[in-house]
Scaffold this motif. Structure first.
Motif, PDB file in Angstrom:
ATOM      1  N   TYR A  30       3.771   6.054   7.199  1.00 16.98           N
ATOM      2  CA  TYR A  30       4.879   5.234   7.159  1.00 16.98           C
ATOM      3  C   TYR A  30       5.356   4.638   8.614  1.00 16.98           C
ATOM      4  O   TYR A  30       5.592   3.600   8.897  1.00 16.98           O
ATOM      5  CB  TYR A  30       5.937   5.691   6.641  1.00 16.98           C
ATOM      6  N   LYS A  31       5.297   5.604   9.526  1.00 18.33           N
ATOM      7  CA  LYS A  31       5.847   5.309  10.991  1.00 18.33           C
ATOM      8  C   LYS A  31       4.666   4.463  11.575  1.00 18.33           C
ATOM      9  O   LYS A  31       4.974   3.446  12.353  1.00 18.33           O
ATOM     10  CB  LYS A  31       5.795   6.764  11.928  1.00 18.33           C
ATOM     11  N   ARG A  32       3.441   4.670  11.407  1.00 19.62           N
ATOM     12  CA  ARG A  32       2.290   4.102  12.017  1.00 19.62           C
ATOM     13  C   ARG A  32       2.457   2.422  11.474  1.00 19.62           C
ATOM     14  O   ARG A  32       2.420   1.369  12.068  1.00 19.62           O
ATOM     15  CB  ARG A  32       1.001   4.307  11.756  1.00 19.62           C
ATOM     16  N   ALA A  33       2.414   2.411  10.055  1.00 17.86           N
ATOM     17  CA  ALA A  33       2.482   1.055   9.226  1.00 17.86           C
ATOM     18  C   ALA A  33       3.731   0.192   9.880  1.00 17.86           C
ATOM     19  O   ALA A  33       3.744  -1.040   9.997  1.00 17.86           O
ATOM     20  CB  ALA A  33       2.688   1.106   7.814  1.00 17.86           C
ATOM     21  N   SER A  34       5.126   0.919  10.035  1.00 17.16           N
ATOM     22  CA  SER A  34       5.943   0.282  10.455  1.00 17.16           C
ATOM     23  C   SER A  34       5.513  -0.396  11.847  1.00 17.16           C
ATOM     24  O   SER A  34       6.024  -1.647  12.049  1.00 17.16           O
ATOM     25  CB  SER A  34       7.289   1.193  10.770  1.00 17.16           C
ATOM     26  N   GLN A  35       5.183   0.563  12.714  1.00 13.85           N
ATOM     27  CA  GLN A  35       4.844  -0.019  14.300  1.00 13.85           C
ATOM     28  C   GLN A  35       4.056  -1.183  14.038  1.00 13.85           C
ATOM     29  O   GLN A  35       3.968  -2.204  14.852  1.00 13.85           O
ATOM     30  CB  GLN A  35       3.988   0.978  14.933  1.00 13.85           C
ATOM     31  N   GLY A  58      -4.901   1.597   9.700  1.00 14.73           N
ATOM     32  CA  GLY A  58      -3.628   2.107   9.629  1.00 14.73           C
ATOM     33  C   GLY A  58      -2.637   1.444   8.503  1.00 14.73           C
ATOM     34  O   GLY A  58      -1.521   2.032   8.102  1.00 14.73           O
ATOM     35  N   ILE A  59      -3.089   0.334   7.916  1.00 13.70           N
ATOM     36  CA  ILE A  59      -2.428  -0.256   6.505  1.00 13.70           C
ATOM     37  C   ILE A  59      -3.315   0.100   5.383  1.00 13.70           C
ATOM     38  O   ILE A  59      -4.203  -0.576   4.871  1.00 13.70           O
ATOM     39  CB  ILE A  59      -2.334  -1.677   6.595  1.00 13.70           C
ATOM     40  N   GLY A  60      -2.860   1.331   4.671  1.00 15.34           N
ATOM     41  CA  GLY A  60      -3.684   1.586   3.517  1.00 15.34           C
ATOM     42  C   GLY A  60      -3.388   1.024   2.113  1.00 15.34           C
ATOM     43  O   GLY A  60      -2.325   0.259   2.328  1.00 15.34           O
ATOM     44  N   GLU A  61      -4.148   1.588   1.339  1.00 13.56           N
ATOM     45  CA  GLU A  61      -3.645   1.127  -0.108  1.00 13.56           C
ATOM     46  C   GLU A  61      -2.061   1.367  -0.519  1.00 13.56           C
ATOM     47  O   GLU A  61      -1.621   0.410  -1.021  1.00 13.56           O
ATOM     48  CB  GLU A  61      -4.454   1.909  -1.161  1.00 13.56           C
ATOM     49  N   SER A  62      -1.570   2.500  -0.297  1.00  9.34           N
ATOM     50  CA  SER A  62       0.019   2.616  -0.536  1.00  9.34           C
ATOM     51  C   SER A  62       0.879   1.843   0.134  1.00  9.34           C
ATOM     52  O   SER A  62       2.027   1.302  -0.476  1.00  9.34           O
ATOM     53  CB  SER A  62       0.042   4.187  -0.290  1.00  9.34           C
ATOM     54  N   ILE A  63       0.496   1.619   1.362  1.00  3.20           N
ATOM     55  CA  ILE A  63       1.635   0.557   1.944  1.00  3.20           C
ATOM     56  C   ILE A  63       1.175  -0.701   1.709  1.00  3.20           C
ATOM     57  O   ILE A  63       2.071  -1.546   1.473  1.00  3.20           O
ATOM     58  CB  ILE A  63       1.080   0.655   3.595  1.00  3.20           C
ATOM     59  N   VAL A  67       4.203  -3.343   0.591  1.00  2.00           N
ATOM     60  CA  VAL A  67       4.220  -4.758   0.986  1.00  2.00           C
ATOM     61  C   VAL A  67       4.265  -5.900  -0.213  1.00  2.00           C
ATOM     62  O   VAL A  67       5.204  -6.718  -0.373  1.00  2.00           O
ATOM     63  CB  VAL A  67       3.140  -5.127   1.703  1.00  2.00           C
ATOM     64  N   GLU A  68       3.396  -5.548  -1.156  1.00  2.00           N
ATOM     65  CA  GLU A  68       3.106  -6.566  -2.252  1.00  2.00           C
ATOM     66  C   GLU A  68       4.481  -6.770  -3.194  1.00  2.00           C
ATOM     67  O   GLU A  68       4.902  -7.641  -3.472  1.00  2.00           O
ATOM     68  CB  GLU A  68       2.020  -6.294  -3.318  1.00  2.00           C
ATOM     69  N   ILE A  76      11.625  -2.290  -2.439  1.00  2.70           N
ATOM     70  CA  ILE A  76      10.543  -1.380  -2.621  1.00  2.70           C
ATOM     71  C   ILE A  76      11.130  -0.233  -3.659  1.00  2.70           C
ATOM     72  O   ILE A  76      12.015   0.516  -3.012  1.00  2.70           O
ATOM     73  CB  ILE A  76       9.954  -0.637  -1.429  1.00  2.70           C
ATOM     74  N   HIS A  77      10.798   0.177  -4.644  1.00  7.51           N
ATOM     75  CA  HIS A  77      11.393   1.002  -5.888  1.00  7.51           C
ATOM     76  C   HIS A  77      11.401   2.462  -4.957  1.00  7.51           C
ATOM     77  O   HIS A  77      12.332   3.281  -5.007  1.00  7.51           O
ATOM     78  CB  HIS A  77      10.538   1.198  -6.938  1.00  7.51           C
ATOM     79  N   ASN A  78      10.348   2.854  -4.370  1.00  9.63           N
ATOM     80  CA  ASN A  78      10.151   4.116  -3.903  1.00  9.63           C
ATOM     81  C   ASN A  78      11.172   4.276  -2.654  1.00  9.63           C
ATOM     82  O   ASN A  78      11.883   5.275  -2.476  1.00  9.63           O
ATOM     83  CB  ASN A  78       8.740   4.178  -3.250  1.00  9.63           C
ATOM     84  N   TYR A  79      11.424   3.391  -1.718  1.00  7.78           N
ATOM     85  CA  TYR A  79      12.312   3.149  -0.843  1.00  7.78           C
ATOM     86  C   TYR A  79      13.723   3.380  -1.563  1.00  7.78           C
ATOM     87  O   TYR A  79      14.669   4.355  -0.981  1.00  7.78           O
ATOM     88  CB  TYR A  79      12.298   1.903  -0.122  1.00  7.78           C
ATOM     89  N   GLU A  80      14.167   2.737  -2.454  1.00  8.72           N
ATOM     90  CA  GLU A  80      15.314   3.063  -3.197  1.00  8.72           C
ATOM     91  C   GLU A  80      15.731   4.440  -3.347  1.00  8.72           C
ATOM     92  O   GLU A  80      16.640   5.343  -3.347  1.00  8.72           O
ATOM     93  CB  GLU A  80      15.580   2.027  -4.189  1.00  8.72           C
TER      94      GLU A  80
END
Ligand SMILES: [Zn+2]
Ligand SMILES: [Zn+2]
Length: 581
Positions: A30-35, A58-63, A67-68, A76-80
């Protein structure tokens, strides 16, 4: 653009997972994707739809799926879910220097700290120092960090909001009744950071224009809308104010709201001496309107030539204009299309997200004649620094592309961003460095060393005959890290003496050297390169922010080595070796 919103969410998800003691690999994802997303110059929505986002390492399937989800639903459900697992208020503490998720967990478990004020009180009551692993010194640093962060007013690094503001401006220009529109303020002056953006408009039917403005895409919230003024907040959090004036006042209004304050104070003084008065509506003699439609006329009335916005800092530009010397400088002043190649770029060999050929093709599209690939050196493990074997492999690949002719006359140079180690030695031996065309030496560790130590390290690096340039010479990161202690005057003298270039790092969080230091360095006879420190093709565009710094420092084309066409650039970068070897 929703880039910044998404970058913040992924950063926070990483923090929460870290706080909860989850798998460090997930935290890092997540940190990498954020950067990566934070640093994108292009709209993430467009990159996502075209499939380009998926191509960035660094942007994989889960990220991608998150995003989608965000682009479709705004959530983002997971974030909530993750947010619900931690006390509110605790996450902002993660940005305080010197704490970190593990420390925060200890504070939460032992002292039930859940927010800013509670932690300040606990520090003041000297409770924090009693916890294992903390101590009085650390407590003092945490308290300092807390108080500093509390007082700091957040300003956006210009690159974070630049594309959004430009896009908005384009759409304002399309609104019915709008004659002219420009962004004023620190945005127009290409400052490092901006507090908000001001759009000045001339046209008829102010109320209609403002109504239309508030309905544009990308606006999250309307703060106010009136007959001549309006205010909104964009998705990225930036406030944008719009003001509609009559055509005859447009130039005066633009000049007035572009600033800087210091520049305008001096102009008003000159106006007064000459019996004029300037305000946002025009320049007047008594009650008589003299001019106001164009900025040029305001300056002209005062006996000055038009001064480019980047220079309007009251740092001598007005005196130069009065003396008639500014005109010659402006003829040579570095401009946004003067750069002929990027000298600081990472590829997927180290921590970059794209291949060498992808970087080169994008650079060529920008109209460049060359690019220098400068991946990290072996010790910088966190950035996948290249061991010598892999460096050789990279050279083979570069030679192959160059020889194939597929890029025409465009050349890829072999470069490196070699670490300056704690004693000032470099991270590759000389017999490797001598075969690299362009060696950037940078400090990536030991930021807290004394001024004497850091200065010595950089000086020793410059004494190496194969070091072409010093990368991001002060190490600062906007809103995050102060410059390290370094005696820049000693660095400037040595750079001149050894013919080592200093970088103006154009990555928008760095802008290092900044304009103030560039100006002093120039007085010492230093030459510069502007590099973007790009980690993907989207970041190559950041070069404009480095050029903005260079313009404010009044650099002329000849001061910046990578304004030279290929052959001349190649000669320039060999100069130092010729002189010393
Ligand atoms: Zn670096
Ligand atoms: Zn770099």
């Amino acid at each position: 653009m929703k880039n910044y919103e998404l970058a913040k969410i992924f950063d926070e998800m990483g923090d929460i997972l870290d706080f909860l003691g989850e798998n460090p690999f997930r935290v890092r994802t997540y940190k990498r994707a954020s950067q990566i997303i934070y640093g994108l110059s292009d709209d993430i929505e467009i990159l996502f739809k075209s499939g380009k986002l998926a191509e960035i390492k660094g942007i994989g399937e889960s990220i991608l799926s998150k995003v989608e989800e965000f682009l479709k639903t705004g959530k983002i459900h997971n974030y909530e879910e993750l947010k619900a697992k931690v006390p509110q208020g605790i996450l902002e503490l993660l940005n305080i220097p010197g704490i970190g998720p593990k420390g925060l967990k200890a504070l939460y478990d032992n002292l039930h700290i859940t927010n800013f004020d509670e932690l300040i009180k606990a520090c003041e009551d000297k409770l924090v120092q009693k916890l294992p692993g903390f101590g009085p010194k650390k407590e003092e640093n945490i308290l300092k960090g807390l108080l500093r962060t509390k007082e700091a007013v957040f300003r956006f690094p210009i690159g974070l909001v630049y594309e959004d503001v430009l896009n908005l401006l384009e759409r304002v220009r399309e609104i019915k009744g709008v004659k002219r529109a420009e962004v004023a303020g620190s945005f127009r002056r290409m400052k490092e950071t901006i507090g908000d953006a001001d759009i000045e408009v001339s046209g008829e039917d102010g109320a209609g224009i403002i109504k239309n403005f508030t309905q544009l895409d990308g606006i999250k919230e309307i703060i106010s809308e009136g007959d001549t003024k309006g205010s909104v907040i964009l998705h990225n959090g930036l406030q944008v104010d719009i003001r509609v004036v009559e055509s005859g006042s447009f130039g005066a209004c633009l000049q007035y709201f572009t600033g800087s304050k210091e520049h305008n104070v001096k102009l008003r003084g000159i106006a007064k001496e000459k019996g004029f008065k300037i305000n946002e509506y025009g320049i007047f003699k008594g009650d008589k309107f003299i001019a106001g439609e164009n900025e040029e006329d305001i300056y002209k009335t005062l006996g000055l030539i038009w001064i480019p916005p980047e220079l309007r800092e009251d740092k001598g530009e007005i005196e130069l204009a009065q003396a008639g010397e500014l005109e010659d400088i402006l003829k040579e002043l570095i401009d946004y299309d003067d750069i002929k190649g990027d000298v600081h770029c990472h590829s997927s060999y180290s921590d970059g997200g794209e291949t060498i050929i992808a970087m080169a093709i994008s650079a060529k599209r920008l109209g460049y004649e060359y690019i220098v690939i400068t991946d990290h050196s072996q010790s910088l493990k966190i950035a996948k620094g290249l061991e010598i074997e892999r460096l050789y492999k990279q050279w083979e690949e570069i030679d192959k592309i160059n020889k194939s002719g597929e890029l025409g006359n465009f050349k890829i140079f072999k470069g490196t961003e070699v670490d300056i180690k704690s004693d000032g030695a470099l991270d590759y031996p000389d017999d490797v460095l001598k075969n690299i065309d362009f060696v950037i030496a940078s400090i990536h560790s030991g930021f807290r060393e004394s001024e004497q130590v850091i200065t010595k390290r950089i000086i020793r690096a410059m004494e190496n005959p194969y070091v072409t340039a010093i990368g991001h010479p002060t190490g600062r990161i906007l809103n995050t890290r102060d410059p390290y202690n370094v005696n820049l005057i000693e660095i400037f003298k040595k750079a001149k003496e050894t013919n080592t270039f200093l970088e103006i790092n154009a990555y928008f969080d760095r802008l290092d050297l900044n304009d103030v230091n560039v100006r002093i360095a120039k007085e010492y006879g230093v030459k510069f390169v502007i590099g973007t420190d790009s980690h993907n093709t989207s970041q190559l565009k950041n070069i404009r922010f480095g050029i903005g710094q260079a313009r404010r420092a009044m650099l002329i084309k000849g001061d910046v080595v990578n304004t030279h066409p290929l052959a001349e650039f190649e000669r320039e970068i060999k100069n130092k070796r010729g002189a010393i070897c």
